[in-house]
Design a protein around this motif. Structure first.
Motif, PDB file in Angstrom:
ATOM      1  N   TRP A 147       0.952  -1.422   0.184  1.00  0.00           N
ATOM      2  CA  TRP A 147       0.091  -0.065  -0.026  1.00  0.00           C
ATOM      3  C   TRP A 147       0.880   1.139  -0.034  1.00  0.00           C
ATOM      4  O   TRP A 147       0.629   2.276  -0.627  1.00  0.00           O
ATOM      5  CB  TRP A 147      -0.721   0.024   1.115  1.00  0.00           C
ATOM      6  CG  TRP A 147      -1.898  -1.031   1.045  1.00  0.00           C
ATOM      7  CD1 TRP A 147      -2.368  -1.839   0.088  1.00  0.00           C
ATOM      8  CD2 TRP A 147      -2.914  -1.197   1.921  1.00  0.00           C
ATOM      9  NE1 TRP A 147      -3.419  -2.681   0.257  1.00  0.00           N
ATOM     10  CE2 TRP A 147      -3.933  -2.219   1.430  1.00  0.00           C
ATOM     11  CE3 TRP A 147      -3.409  -0.832   3.114  1.00  0.00           C
ATOM     12  CZ2 TRP A 147      -4.935  -2.845   2.179  1.00  0.00           C
ATOM     13  CZ3 TRP A 147      -4.336  -1.148   4.106  1.00  0.00           C
ATOM     14  CH2 TRP A 147      -5.155  -2.308   3.532  1.00  0.00           C
ATOM     15  N   THR A 148       1.814   1.148   0.818  1.00  0.00           N
ATOM     16  CA  THR A 148       2.837   2.311   0.826  1.00  0.00           C
ATOM     17  C   THR A 148       3.244   2.936  -0.434  1.00  0.00           C
ATOM     18  O   THR A 148       3.543   4.026  -0.730  1.00  0.00           O
ATOM     19  CB  THR A 148       3.811   2.341   2.072  1.00  0.00           C
ATOM     20  OG1 THR A 148       4.559   3.553   1.902  1.00  0.00           O
ATOM     21  CG2 THR A 148       5.065   1.322   1.444  1.00  0.00           C
ATOM     22  N   HIS A 149       3.488   1.810  -1.325  1.00  0.00           N
ATOM     23  CA  HIS A 149       4.174   2.070  -2.681  1.00  0.00           C
ATOM     24  C   HIS A 149       3.052   2.486  -3.724  1.00  0.00           C
ATOM     25  O   HIS A 149       3.141   3.043  -4.686  1.00  0.00           O
ATOM     26  CB  HIS A 149       4.739   0.945  -3.126  1.00  0.00           C
ATOM     27  CG  HIS A 149       6.053   0.365  -2.374  1.00  0.00           C
ATOM     28  ND1 HIS A 149       7.104   1.307  -1.824  1.00  0.00           N
ATOM     29  CD2 HIS A 149       6.071  -0.854  -1.774  1.00  0.00           C
ATOM     30  CE1 HIS A 149       7.606   0.603  -1.053  1.00  0.00           C
ATOM     31  NE2 HIS A 149       7.460  -0.595  -0.941  1.00  0.00           N
ATOM     32  N   LEU A 150       1.789   2.000  -3.518  1.00  0.00           N
ATOM     33  CA  LEU A 150       0.497   2.306  -4.276  1.00  0.00           C
ATOM     34  C   LEU A 150      -0.216   3.509  -4.079  1.00  0.00           C
ATOM     35  O   LEU A 150      -0.841   4.051  -4.908  1.00  0.00           O
ATOM     36  CB  LEU A 150      -0.368   1.038  -4.276  1.00  0.00           C
ATOM     37  CG  LEU A 150       0.446  -0.184  -4.912  1.00  0.00           C
ATOM     38  CD1 LEU A 150      -0.586  -1.554  -4.653  1.00  0.00           C
ATOM     39  CD2 LEU A 150       1.179  -0.138  -6.229  1.00  0.00           C
ATOM     40  N   THR A 152       0.810   6.615  -3.561  1.00  0.00           N
ATOM     41  CA  THR A 152       1.375   7.781  -4.084  1.00  0.00           C
ATOM     42  C   THR A 152       2.303   7.436  -5.056  1.00  0.00           C
ATOM     43  O   THR A 152       2.752   6.401  -5.272  1.00  0.00           O
ATOM     44  CB  THR A 152       1.985   8.694  -3.015  1.00  0.00           C
ATOM     45  OG1 THR A 152       3.247   8.085  -2.716  1.00  0.00           O
ATOM     46  CG2 THR A 152       1.079   9.032  -1.720  1.00  0.00           C
ATOM     47  N   SER A 153       2.625   8.281  -5.763  1.00  0.00           N
ATOM     48  CA  SER A 153       3.524   7.951  -6.854  1.00  0.00           C
ATOM     49  C   SER A 153       5.005   8.541  -6.458  1.00  0.00           C
ATOM     50  O   SER A 153       5.816   8.657  -7.229  1.00  0.00           O
ATOM     51  CB  SER A 153       3.282   8.976  -8.235  1.00  0.00           C
ATOM     52  OG  SER A 153       3.101  10.318  -7.866  1.00  0.00           O
ATOM     53  N   ASN A 154       5.209   8.396  -5.270  1.00  0.00           N
ATOM     54  CA  ASN A 154       6.507   8.841  -4.560  1.00  0.00           C
ATOM     55  C   ASN A 154       7.655   8.008  -4.868  1.00  0.00           C
ATOM     56  O   ASN A 154       8.589   8.446  -5.367  1.00  0.00           O
ATOM     57  CB  ASN A 154       6.487   8.675  -3.021  1.00  0.00           C
ATOM     58  CG  ASN A 154       5.657   9.909  -2.694  1.00  0.00           C
ATOM     59  OD1 ASN A 154       5.457  11.025  -3.155  1.00  0.00           O
ATOM     60  ND2 ASN A 154       5.134   9.962  -1.174  1.00  0.00           N
ATOM     61  N   PRO A 155       7.407   6.504  -5.263  1.00  0.00           N
ATOM     62  CA  PRO A 155       8.414   5.581  -5.781  1.00  0.00           C
ATOM     63  C   PRO A 155       9.079   6.215  -7.002  1.00  0.00           C
ATOM     64  O   PRO A 155      10.245   6.039  -7.018  1.00  0.00           O
ATOM     65  CB  PRO A 155       7.633   4.356  -5.764  1.00  0.00           C
ATOM     66  CG  PRO A 155       6.713   4.346  -4.897  1.00  0.00           C
ATOM     67  CD  PRO A 155       6.109   5.717  -5.023  1.00  0.00           C
ATOM     68  N   ARG A 196      14.542  -1.359  -2.414  1.00  0.00           N
ATOM     69  CA  ARG A 196      13.586  -2.240  -2.724  1.00  0.00           C
ATOM     70  C   ARG A 196      12.255  -2.125  -2.318  1.00  0.00           C
ATOM     71  O   ARG A 196      12.156  -1.520  -1.415  1.00  0.00           O
ATOM     72  CB  ARG A 196      14.092  -3.733  -2.549  1.00  0.00           C
ATOM     73  CG  ARG A 196      15.118  -4.319  -3.298  1.00  0.00           C
ATOM     74  CD  ARG A 196      15.398  -5.955  -3.142  1.00  0.00           C
ATOM     75  NE  ARG A 196      16.502  -6.278  -3.784  1.00  0.00           N
ATOM     76  CZ  ARG A 196      16.853  -7.577  -4.025  1.00  0.00           C
ATOM     77  NH1 ARG A 196      15.960  -8.671  -3.598  1.00  0.00           N
ATOM     78  NH2 ARG A 196      17.686  -7.970  -4.737  1.00  0.00           N
ATOM     79  N   LEU A 197      11.359  -2.537  -3.160  1.00  0.00           N
ATOM     80  CA  LEU A 197       9.835  -2.302  -2.752  1.00  0.00           C
ATOM     81  C   LEU A 197       9.652  -3.282  -1.687  1.00  0.00           C
ATOM     82  O   LEU A 197      10.146  -4.210  -1.471  1.00  0.00           O
ATOM     83  CB  LEU A 197       9.011  -2.735  -3.874  1.00  0.00           C
ATOM     84  CG  LEU A 197       8.854  -1.689  -5.223  1.00  0.00           C
ATOM     85  CD1 LEU A 197       7.950  -2.327  -6.010  1.00  0.00           C
ATOM     86  CD2 LEU A 197       8.581  -0.308  -4.710  1.00  0.00           C
ATOM     87  N   GLN A 198       8.793  -2.826  -0.588  1.00  0.00           N
ATOM     88  CA  GLN A 198       8.437  -3.668   0.633  1.00  0.00           C
ATOM     89  C   GLN A 198       7.590  -4.758  -0.100  1.00  0.00           C
ATOM     90  O   GLN A 198       6.732  -4.610  -0.938  1.00  0.00           O
ATOM     91  CB  GLN A 198       7.680  -2.838   1.338  1.00  0.00           C
ATOM     92  CG  GLN A 198       8.552  -1.904   2.071  1.00  0.00           C
ATOM     93  CD  GLN A 198       7.889  -0.717   3.174  1.00  0.00           C
ATOM     94  OE1 GLN A 198       6.853  -1.210   3.595  1.00  0.00           O
ATOM     95  NE2 GLN A 198       8.390   0.365   3.489  1.00  0.00           N
TER      96      GLN A 198
END
Length: 226
Positions: A147-150, A152-155, A196-198
């Motif tokens: 969720w934290t990656h999805l 926002t477009s912050n990544p 890396r992504l969580q």
């Protein structure tokens, strides 16, 4: 225009870079079509971005099955911009209550509370929020670890921090090709230190089509007939 994806191991990698206008649907379409031509035969499960209409139109043409997730950071700024400054701190907290909810039902309830609270005087702010209601809550159908990656477009935005830092301090690029090459090399260099992504252990499940509800894997039950 740049597209970044993730491998099944959670590594972020640049998938495409093309010179174009940010809002241009044609520029985004050329980038997405190029990815398909390079054997991206399986459509992405979800795409995250801001309100750039050119991107979403191009995405529907190139990968119509890909689900949309609108960036909560951009949406929050857009909503707050339609409210008086004196109300923005409280409204910001109310918006966080929505996208930080534990499940979709709670998020929808928080969104309804926001609408009832601000609609009487600030209907433009409420309309800005609820018109993208579905695309703002898509992330609930994916692993909670993602969720934290999805949300926002912050990544992808953070990936450009190093590029901006260098290009602002450099002199003119002399030509379009030189500028494109410079940005590409900077992104490749920055990519070596991208975290890396969580929840990378969940990525193979997404690839296999495993379903999630409110961030939790939905157990498949086999029903046998007598």
């Amino acid at each position: 225009v740049v597209r970044i994806g993730a491998t099944t191991e959670g590594r972020k990698e640049i998938l495409g870079l093309q010179t174009g206008m940010r809002e241009s649907g044609q520029g985004w379409k050329e980038l997405l079509v190029d990815l398909k031509a390079r054997c991206l035969s399986i459509a992405p499960d979800i795409a995250v971005g801001d309100g750039a209409l050119g991107f979403w139109k191009a995405l529907e043409e190139a990968f119509p099955s890909t689900r949309h997730q609108r960036c909560w950071q951009h949406k929050t700024l857009n909503v707050l911009d339609k409210l008086p400054k004196s109300l923005q701190p409280n409204a910001h907290r109310d918006l966080r209550e929505i996208w930080l909810s534990e499940n979709r039902a709670s998020a929808e309830a928080a969104m309804m509370i926001f609408a009832e609270k601000y609609a009487p005087k600030y209907d433009r702010a409420v309309d800005c929020l609820v018109k993208d209601r579905g695309a703002l809550l898509t992330f609930f159908d994916f692993p909670a670890e993602h969720w934290t990656h999805l949300q926002t477009s912050n990544p992808i935005d953070s990936a450009f921090a190093r590029v901006r830092h260098r290009t602002v301090r450099m002199k003119g690029a002399l030509s379009l090709d030189t500028a494109r090459l410079r940005v590409f090399k900077l992104i490749i260099a920055a990519g070596k230190s991208w975290p890396r992504l969580q929840g990378q252990n969940q990525l193979p499940k997404i690839v296999r089509g495993v379903q999630f509800h409110d961030g939790i894997e939905v157990a498949t039950q086999e029903i046998s007939a007598d």
